[in-house]
Motif scaffolding. Structure first.
Motif, PDB file in Angstrom:
ATOM      1  N   ALA B  24       0.900  -1.088  -0.188  1.00  0.00           N
ATOM      2  CA  ALA B  24       0.077  -0.070  -0.007  1.00  0.00           C
ATOM      3  C   ALA B  24       0.854   1.240  -0.047  1.00  0.00           C
ATOM      4  CB  ALA B  24      -0.886  -0.147   1.162  1.00  0.00           C
ATOM      5  N   THR B  28      -1.680   4.185  -4.380  1.00  0.00           N
ATOM      6  CA  THR B  28      -2.490   2.967  -4.580  1.00  0.00           C
ATOM      7  C   THR B  28      -3.697   3.333  -4.333  1.00  0.00           C
ATOM      8  OG1 THR B  28      -0.564   1.470  -3.572  1.00  0.00           O
ATOM      9  CG2 THR B  28      -2.775   0.766  -3.892  1.00  0.00           C
ATOM     10  N   ASN B  29      -4.554   2.726  -5.444  1.00  0.00           N
ATOM     11  CA  ASN B  29      -6.061   2.848  -5.357  1.00  0.00           C
ATOM     12  C   ASN B  29      -6.759   1.736  -4.877  1.00  0.00           C
ATOM     13  OD1 ASN B  29      -6.502   5.826  -6.158  1.00  0.00           O
ATOM     14  ND2 ASN B  29      -6.063   5.152  -8.268  1.00  0.00           N
ATOM     15  N   TYR B  30      -7.852   1.583  -4.136  1.00  0.00           N
ATOM     16  CA  TYR B  30      -8.519   0.512  -3.476  1.00  0.00           C
ATOM     17  C   TYR B  30      -9.973   0.663  -4.115  1.00  0.00           C
ATOM     18  CZ  TYR B  30      -4.716  -1.081  -0.849  1.00  0.00           C
ATOM     19  OH  TYR B  30      -3.339  -1.691  -0.363  1.00  0.00           O
ATOM     20  N   TYR B  31     -10.621  -0.618  -4.170  1.00  0.00           N
ATOM     21  CA  TYR B  31     -12.205  -0.532  -4.232  1.00  0.00           C
ATOM     22  C   TYR B  31     -12.878  -0.856  -3.184  1.00  0.00           C
ATOM     23  CZ  TYR B  31     -10.267   0.147  -9.196  1.00  0.00           C
ATOM     24  OH  TYR B  31      -9.740   0.609 -10.257  1.00  0.00           O
ATOM     25  N   LYS B  61     -14.048   3.526  -6.461  1.00  0.00           N
ATOM     26  CA  LYS B  61     -12.480   3.607  -6.116  1.00  0.00           C
ATOM     27  C   LYS B  61     -12.082   4.812  -4.968  1.00  0.00           C
ATOM     28  CE  LYS B  61      -9.741   5.527  -9.319  1.00  0.00           C
ATOM     29  NZ  LYS B  61      -9.083   5.445 -10.740  1.00  0.00           N
ATOM     30  N   TRP B  64      -5.821   5.876  -1.300  1.00  0.00           N
ATOM     31  CA  TRP B  64      -5.200   5.482  -0.006  1.00  0.00           C
ATOM     32  C   TRP B  64      -4.160   6.541   0.689  1.00  0.00           C
ATOM     33  CZ3 TRP B  64      -5.492   0.891   2.851  1.00  0.00           C
ATOM     34  CH2 TRP B  64      -4.673   0.866   3.859  1.00  0.00           C
ATOM     35  N   SER B  91     -10.250  -3.503  -1.615  1.00  0.00           N
ATOM     36  CA  SER B  91      -9.913  -4.509  -2.327  1.00  0.00           C
ATOM     37  C   SER B  91      -9.034  -3.886  -3.595  1.00  0.00           C
ATOM     38  CB  SER B  91     -10.836  -5.525  -2.972  1.00  0.00           C
ATOM     39  OG  SER B  91     -10.065  -6.402  -3.891  1.00  0.00           O
ATOM     40  N   LYS B  92      -7.805  -4.250  -3.818  1.00  0.00           N
ATOM     41  CA  LYS B  92      -7.147  -3.683  -4.913  1.00  0.00           C
ATOM     42  C   LYS B  92      -7.445  -4.008  -6.110  1.00  0.00           C
ATOM     43  CE  LYS B  92      -2.470  -3.995  -2.877  1.00  0.00           C
ATOM     44  NZ  LYS B  92      -0.899  -4.083  -3.249  1.00  0.00           N
ATOM     45  N   LYS B  93      -8.474  -5.252  -6.329  1.00  0.00           N
ATOM     46  CA  LYS B  93      -9.230  -5.492  -7.789  1.00  0.00           C
ATOM     47  C   LYS B  93     -10.559  -5.002  -7.659  1.00  0.00           C
ATOM     48  CE  LYS B  93      -8.738 -10.067  -7.938  1.00  0.00           C
ATOM     49  NZ  LYS B  93      -9.135 -11.589  -8.167  1.00  0.00           N
ATOM     50  N   LYS B  94     -10.796  -4.338  -8.784  1.00  0.00           N
ATOM     51  CA  LYS B  94     -12.071  -3.834  -8.928  1.00  0.00           C
ATOM     52  C   LYS B  94     -13.182  -5.005  -9.113  1.00  0.00           C
ATOM     53  CE  LYS B  94     -14.787  -0.750 -12.330  1.00  0.00           C
ATOM     54  NZ  LYS B  94     -15.405   0.195 -11.159  1.00  0.00           N
TER      55      LYS B  94
END
Lengths: 174, 181
Positions: B24, B28-31, B61, B64, B91-94
């Motif tokens: 992280a 970093t973007n998270y969903y 999205k 972080w 989650s890092k994955k959309k």
């Protein structure tokens, strides 16, 4: 109200011939309530970690199958209890809980104090049981199994239910 | 063996709550991913008692900022709002669009394909756990339980199951992919 509930629980366990030990705090108080557990006398409680928002504990009573106790807040169901969820949401939660069981038997029931809960169990070569409920935005999960997954008896199930009934959310004066 | 596994799981539970999300960074973007596919509260502080600033939609999205001291919450930004969300819902994955779930078969020995990525164990409930089994079948022995936040290395997979390696204990087994993110 909480005195009435506590008195009812005492009466329930007294009728079954089990005396109550002093309640033990399972979580540090949030701004709203403490979570305590009353166990039958002679039962042992191991508290793995006491944090403000997560509790992991284990209750044991003689040779009965021990019960793991996990309590954590939920943002998905903030402020809600299981009885507030729709039938579809409850059934999905039951399905999600049972998905990792091989041949689960499940039921949705209500505690003597009126709180809804889900119970999933399997018997046979890997006997185990789990109870899930949501109360005021907190997930409460009980997990019971022997180390070698030996069959659970009625006495084991009675202990599991005593643990469930012994959990109390006590409002904290602001 | 099982006592050691269960003890290890409990230790793991305590440890992973102190593990920062791997990799992280501020960029970093998270969903937002919730099991009921509803929005997630962005709060003014690291507590479910704190004021809700706004509700972040499922799949949205967020940026972080950093993990908080208790590791259960993260400071994030969403649009014009800064606040805190519970880490387990990021989650890092959309996520894919919500769709009807396909039933998971009790067992499948369908051909596994090699894989190599890290996944986070995400049970369906905050208190839940996911079983690690020695074969891709729910009727086989459980030799481990993993709670929210555990990181496992996926080394092979089919539609329903993943073969995983717990690098902390060098334990290998199979886990339902439903609970790996």
């Amino acid at each position: 109200m909480k005195k009435i509930i506590a008195a009812f629980l005492c009466a329930l366990l007294a009728v079954s011939g089990v005396a109550l030990a002093e309640p033990v705090k399972l979580m540090d108080s949030t701004s709203r309530f403490d979570v305590t557990l009353s166990l039958p006398e002679g039962a042992e409680l191991t508290l793995n970690e006491l944090q403000s928002d997560y509790s992991v504990a284990k209750a044991a009573f003689g040779d009965l199958a021990p019960v793991g106790i996990l309590i954590a807040p939920s943002e998905e169901y903030a402020e809600m209890s299981l009885a507030d969820l729709s039938d579809e949401e409850v059934n999905k939660m039951l399905a999600d809980t049972a998905i990792d069981f091989d041949e689960p038997a499940s039921a949705i029931d209500v505690t003597p104090s009126g709180n809804k809960y889900i119970i999933v169990r399997q018997d046979g070569t890997q006997s185990m049981a789990t109870i899930i409920t949501i109360y005021r935005g907190y997930f409460v999960q009980l997990v019971q199994f022997f180390d070698e997954y030996e069959p659970l008896t009625e006495a084991d199930t009675e202990f599991l239910m005593n643990v469930l009934y012994g959990i109390e959310f006590v409002d904290v004066a602001k | 063996m099982k006592k050691k596994c269960l003890a290890a799981v409990l230790v793991l539970l305590l440890v992973v709550t102190a593990m920062p999300l791997m990799g992280a960074t501020a960029e970093t973007n998270y969903y937002v991913v919730t099991s009921n596919q509803k929005g997630l509260n962005l709060r003014s502080d690291t507590s479910t008692d704190a004021t809700v600033i706004t509700v972040i939609p499922y799949g949205a999205k967020v940026g972080w900022i950093g993990l908080t001291e208790n590791k259960s919450w993260a400071a994030v930004y969403y649009g014009d709002h800064n606040g805190y969300v519970m880490v387990r819902y990021l989650s890092k994955k959309k996520p894919a669009e919500p769709k009807k779930e396909t039933p998971v078969t009790s067992s499948t020995y369908k051909t596994f394909e090699a894989a190599d990525y890290y996944a986070t164990v995400t049970p369906s409930t905050p208190t839940g756990y996911v079983n690690l089994r020695w074969a891709p079948s729910k009727s086989t022995e459980i030799h481990g339980r993993y709670h929210q936040g555990s990181t496992l290395r996926v080394i092979a997979e089919n539609d329903s199951w993943a073969q995983v390696l717990d690098e902390a204990t060098m334990t290998c087994g199979y886990m339902l992919k439903n609970f790996l993110r």
